[in-house]
Design a protein around this motif. Structure first.
Motif, short mmCIF file in Angstrom:
data_model
loop_
_atom_site.label_atom_id
_atom_site.label_comp_id
_atom_site.label_asym_id
_atom_site.label_seq_id
_atom_site.Cartn_x
_atom_site.Cartn_y
_atom_site.Cartn_z
N ILE A 1 -6.88 -9.14 1.67
CA ILE A 1 -6.67 -8.49 1.12
C ILE A 1 -5.38 -8.22 0.11
N PRO A 2 -5.53 -8.74 -0.95
CA PRO A 2 -5.06 -8.57 -2.68
C PRO A 2 -4.25 -7.90 -2.22
N ALA A 3 -2.52 -7.54 -2.10
CA ALA A 3 -1.21 -7.24 -1.90
C ALA A 3 -1.41 -5.82 -3.47
N ASP A 4 -2.21 -6.04 -4.14
CA ASP A 4 -2.30 -5.14 -5.72
C ASP A 4 -3.29 -3.89 -5.01
N GLU A 5 -4.22 -4.97 -4.18
CA GLU A 5 -5.74 -3.26 -3.57
C GLU A 5 -5.18 -2.58 -2.49
N PHE A 6 -3.41 -2.78 -2.07
CA PHE A 6 -3.46 -2.07 -0.30
C PHE A 6 -2.01 -1.27 -0.74
N ALA A 7 -1.63 -0.93 0.36
CA ALA A 7 -0.32 -0.17 0.58
C ALA A 7 0.69 -0.93 0.56
N LEU A 8 1.69 -0.50 0.05
CA LEU A 8 3.09 -0.82 -0.46
C LEU A 8 3.35 -2.42 -1.14
N ASP B 1 -8.42 9.53 5.43
CA ASP B 1 -7.80 9.57 4.29
C ASP B 1 -5.85 9.00 4.59
N ARG B 2 -6.01 8.55 5.41
CA ARG B 2 -4.40 8.21 6.18
C ARG B 2 -4.48 7.39 7.28
N VAL B 3 -3.15 6.66 7.40
CA VAL B 3 -2.93 5.70 8.27
C VAL B 3 -1.00 6.42 9.08
N ARG C 1 -4.66 2.76 -1.20
CA ARG C 1 -5.15 1.68 -1.85
C ARG C 1 -5.45 1.57 0.09
N ILE C 2 -5.82 2.26 1.03
CA ILE C 2 -6.32 1.94 2.42
C ILE C 2 -7.31 1.83 2.83
N GLN C 3 -8.52 1.47 1.77
CA GLN C 3 -9.74 2.18 1.98
C GLN C 3 -10.45 1.68 2.85
#
Length: 224
Positions: free
Chosen positions: A10-17, A40-42, A88-90
């Motif tokens: 997963i590209p980092a710019d589409e994910f957490a951190l 909504d959250r992990v 960004r964690i969908q």
């Protein structure tokens, strides 16, 4: 009961951190444990290395994808954090909650996150792919294999059954000893396979072990 394992990028710019990864070029994040609360959250427990602990903690505290940050361990060169991801964690939430998948390994480095995910059914993997396609998420499956297939991969080692048997035989017969106690020709003859087949199994087995170690292991050596 088996399942389907997928190695996913997963590209980092589409994910957490993403902001923290972009700010610290050498930082590596590895998920130790991951809990999905809802859609909504992990809540991951994350090991971090490659950055000053205080500076990294400040950056994580300001990262918009993070809430409720706690630094649990501040070791020599690495830290353990508990945090909640809210942005960004969908993709991850869909896999964990909707498809009942299990994250076996996850590493964030540079501009990409790499996951190894166990799906309980092959259809769950297909549905995850369709979900990402429909919602414009850039998920890439780099490897897919069955856990219950005799030709598939074994446990957490990343080896096929034949590769594991071959490496085990090589170890027991002293192939990795110094000096080497058995040649590839002798080992191949003992196993009843051709020299070429043995060499290929060893090569692929070594490749799988190294790849698995780089994917899942924290760098624990002392630099020697």
């Amino acid at each position: 009961m088996g399942g389907t394992v997928a190695e996913v990028e997963i590209p980092a710019d589409e994910f957490a951190l993403h902001e923290t990864l972009a700010a610290f070029g050498d930082v590596v994040f590895e998920i130790e444990r991951l809990v999905a609360h809802d859609m909504d959250r992990v809540m991951p427990f994350v090991w971090a290395s490659g950055a000053d602990g205080d500076e990294l903690t400040a950056a994580l505290d300001a990262d918009p994808s993070v809430e409720n940050l706690r630094r649990l361990v501040d070791g020599d060169g690495e830290q353990l954090y508990q945090m909640e991801w809210i942005d960004r964690i969908q993709t991850l939430v869909h896999m964990l909650v909707q498809e009942e998948a299990t994250v076996l390994a996850a590493v964030g480095r540079g501009d990409v996150w790499r996951f190894r995910v166990l799906f309980p059914r092959h259809s769950a993997l297909s549905e995850t792919y369709e979900y990402c396609e429909e919602n414009g998420f850039a998920l890439e499956f780099t490897k897919i294999y069955r856990m219950d297939d005799g030709s598939g991969r074994e446990g957490g080692l990343g080896l096929t059954r034949m590769q594991q048997e071959t490496l085990t035989a090589a170890l027991e017969r002293g192939y990795y000893g110094v000096p080497r106690e058995v040649t590839t020709a002798e080992l191949a003859d003992e196993m009843g396979i051709s020299h070429q087949a043995l060499s290929e199994r060893l090569r692929r087995g070594h490749e799988a072990l190294i790849e698995n170690a780089l994917m899942t292991g924290r760098d624990g050596d002392d630099g020697n």
